[in-house]
Design an enzyme around this catalytic site. Structure first.
Site, mmCIF file in Angstrom:
data_model
loop_
_atom_site.group_PDB
_atom_site.id
_atom_site.type_symbol
_atom_site.label_atom_id
_atom_site.label_comp_id
_atom_site.label_asym_id
_atom_site.label_seq_id
_atom_site.Cartn_x
_atom_site.Cartn_y
_atom_site.Cartn_z
ATOM 1 N N LYS A 74 0.631 -1.194 -0.017
ATOM 2 C CA LYS A 74 -0.126 0.023 0.005
ATOM 3 C C LYS A 74 0.855 1.173 0.028
ATOM 4 O O LYS A 74 1.983 1.253 0.756
ATOM 5 C CB LYS A 74 -0.747 -0.255 1.147
ATOM 6 C CG LYS A 74 -2.007 1.053 1.430
ATOM 7 C CD LYS A 74 -2.907 0.806 2.539
ATOM 8 C CE LYS A 74 -3.956 1.840 2.526
ATOM 9 N NZ LYS A 74 -4.837 1.767 3.772
ATOM 10 N N SER A 149 -9.912 1.672 2.787
ATOM 11 C CA SER A 149 -8.956 2.373 1.816
ATOM 12 C C SER A 149 -7.851 1.694 1.209
ATOM 13 O O SER A 149 -7.268 1.964 0.145
ATOM 14 C CB SER A 149 -8.240 3.494 2.497
ATOM 15 O OG SER A 149 -7.481 2.750 3.502
ATOM 16 N N SER A 173 -9.939 -0.873 6.862
ATOM 17 C CA SER A 173 -9.333 -0.834 5.506
ATOM 18 C C SER A 173 -8.652 -1.978 5.115
ATOM 19 O O SER A 173 -8.203 -2.007 3.909
ATOM 20 C CB SER A 173 -8.461 0.470 5.651
ATOM 21 O OG SER A 173 -9.155 1.687 5.273
HETATM 22 N N1 GLN Z 1 -13.112 3.598 6.125
HETATM 23 C C1 GLN Z 1 -12.593 4.071 7.262
HETATM 24 C C2 GLN Z 1 -12.291 5.639 7.061
HETATM 25 O O1 GLN Z 1 -12.655 6.213 6.168
HETATM 26 C C3 GLN Z 1 -11.279 3.290 7.824
HETATM 27 C C4 GLN Z 1 -10.064 3.703 6.782
HETATM 28 C C5 GLN Z 1 -9.159 2.740 7.339
HETATM 29 O O2 GLN Z 1 -9.107 1.803 7.766
HETATM 30 N N2 GLN Z 1 -7.920 3.400 6.970
HETATM 31 O O3 GLN Z 1 -11.836 6.128 8.069
#
Ligand code: GLN
Length: 479
Positions: A74, A149, A173
């Site tokens: 990532k 994400s 995410s």
């Molecule tokens: N979707 C969640 C957010 O927008 C989690 C994001 C993540 O785990 N990095 O904060």
């Protein structure tokens, strides 16, 4: 071939690492234009690393447990001398002077990096549509999102661009995109994997973990990356020495284990009927494999999302203060230093990142701190206690990973709250710090993958993986 098979074939000399990496690079060539899983494909570096692995094998050396395995990272993990963007314009041109600890550990284990994957800007989002470089698409249906994400990392493994990838999980995410892309995704216990070199979003919640096509591959990757790291002050000293190896217990079965299906993350409003059915079916499969399965309530999990969307933005507003046009990446000039700071941040950050910074700054401001941030922290304590209570009666818990299967691109972009609801099943484990993972289990009528979530007490990854392996095996025998 999966990662375990590839590593075995390369170590024994049956396959060359160069041939393996070429195979993956040609799949990337064929489909990357359509899917956009990567911000950077590292073809030449990958070929050179693979050649070194082959040379080591030829010399009779053991290049490690991930010998020649193509891995995607990532793009919020630092790679020395290579762009690390967080899919944000604000880091434009920045090249970190050091590697993240996970990068060093993977390389030392023989992994071959094929690229840096796309994400929602600074990991804020659930669909990878918040990337400054355009969205990633779901390999199962390119009109749909891969989740987020870590959508690029999930898509890269689902499309077989890489046998393994790493993501970061602050509120889901890793697990949510794993579910939407039909792969395995693991959020380890907070502190089990070093965050050194992971660009911070919300430091009390962030954890790095693997994506893989099988539960065994995920265990293999986790055991390479986890372990104490003096460079991360929140790293747990007793990992891995004092905890059981997930790989060693994978085939131990689930006879006698007590499994609780969590009502709040299975039956709640908004969780699609086919997702609920998959969780219940996984429960039945575990029952026939010898576990006892019952429903359980973790009452405060219902407030997890509200607490998360105060705590995570609060920490983000503080972590992202460092992008001021002075030290990293982009600078947009202005008359005064303040104007330069403001112009840089206005131009460099996307809409969702700005929204989070404003939410977080507000939640922390004098006069509101106790009402918002303070209350959220108290809810966090309640969630920790509720999980502890549930784990007095159960060895592991089960629930949905994502309330729905992969949605169409654009379906939730106009309504931030609809997007935030994608995380309702995953945030409780980030708030408690406990491990959780998503395992593919079945599909909806259109063939879109569904993931089932397995949750365990802190440092009980071994039990979590045993249960995940049993769910994976049941899926195999049903199809
Ligand atoms: N979707 C969640 C957010 O927008 C989690 C994001 C993540 O785990 N990095 O904060």
């Amino acid at each position: 071939m999966n990662a375990t098979e590839l590593a075995a074939a390369v170590r024994s000399g049956e396959r060359s690492a160069v041939e393996v990496v070429e195979e993956h690079l040609s799949r990337i060539d064929a489909r990357e234009g359509e899917l956009h899983a990567f911000n950077l494909v590292m073809a030449d570096d990958a070929r050179a690393a693979a050649a070194q692995i082959d040379a080591a094998v030829a010399r009779g050396e053991d290049p490690g447990p991930l010998a020649g395995v193509p891995v995607a990272l990532k793009d919020n993990m630092c790679t020395r001398g290579l762009p690390t963007t967080c899919s944000s314009k604000i880091l434009d041109g920045w090249k970190p002077p050091y590697d993240a600890t996970v990068v060093t550990r993977l390389r030392d284990a023989g992994a071959v990096f094929v690229g840096k994957t796309n994400l929602d800007e600074f990991a804020m989002g659930s669909s990878t549509e918040n990337s400054a470089f355009g969205p990633t698409r779901n390999p199962h249906d390119p009109s749909r999102v891969p989740g987020g994400s870590s959508g690029g990392s999930a898509a890269a493994v689902a499309a077989d661009f890489a046998a393994l990838s790493l993501g970061s999980d602050t509120g889901g995410s890793i697990r949510q995109p794993a579910a939407l892309c039909g792969v395995v995704g693991v959020k380890p216990t907070y502190g089990a994997v070093s965050r050194y070199g992971l660009i911070a979003f919300a430091s009390s919640l962030d954890q790095i973990g693997p994506f893989a096509t099988t539960v065994a591959d995920a265990a293999l990757a986790l055991e390479v990356i986890w372990g104490h790291d003096p460079l991360d002050s929140t790293s747990i000293g007793s990992v891995p020495s004092a905890i059981e190896s997930p790989l060693a217990v994978l085939d131990r079965g689930v006879e006698g284990l007590r499994v609780g299906i969590v009502d709040e993350i299975t039956l709640a409003e908004g969780i699609a009927p086919e997702v609920r059915a998959a969780v219940e079916a996984a429960g039945l499969a575990l029952e026939s494999a010898g576990a006892s399965v019952e429903h359980v309530s973790v009452p405060s999990a219902e407030y997890g999302l509200s607490a998360y969307y105060l705590i995570a933005p609060a920490e983000a507003s503080s972590n992202l203060a460092r992008y001021d046009g002075v030290r990293y990446g982009l600078r947009v000039d202005g008359e005064t230093v303040e104007q330069m700071n403001a112009a840089t941040r206005d131009c460099g950050f996307g809409a969702e990142v700005k929204r989070r910074i404003m939410l977080g700054t507000y939640a922390l401001s004098t006069g509101y701190y106790d009402a918002y941030y303070g209350t959220a922290q108290r809810v966090r304590t309640l969630i920790i206690r509720d999980f502890e209570r549930a784990y007095e009666r159960f060895d592991v818990l089960l629930g949905a990973t994502s309330p729905t299967v992969a949605f169409e691109l654009g379906a939730r972009t106009a309504d931030p709250l609809a997007m935030y609801l994608s995380d309702v099943c995953t945030v409780p484990s980030n708030l408690s710090g406990d491990p959780a993972m998503s395992v593919p289990f079945g599909a909806d009528a259109a063939g879109l993958p569904i993931g089932v979530q397995v949750l365990a007490p802190a440092l009980q990854e071994a039990t979590m993986f045993r249960v995940a392996a049993a769910i994976e095996a049941a899926k195999g025998s049903a199809s």
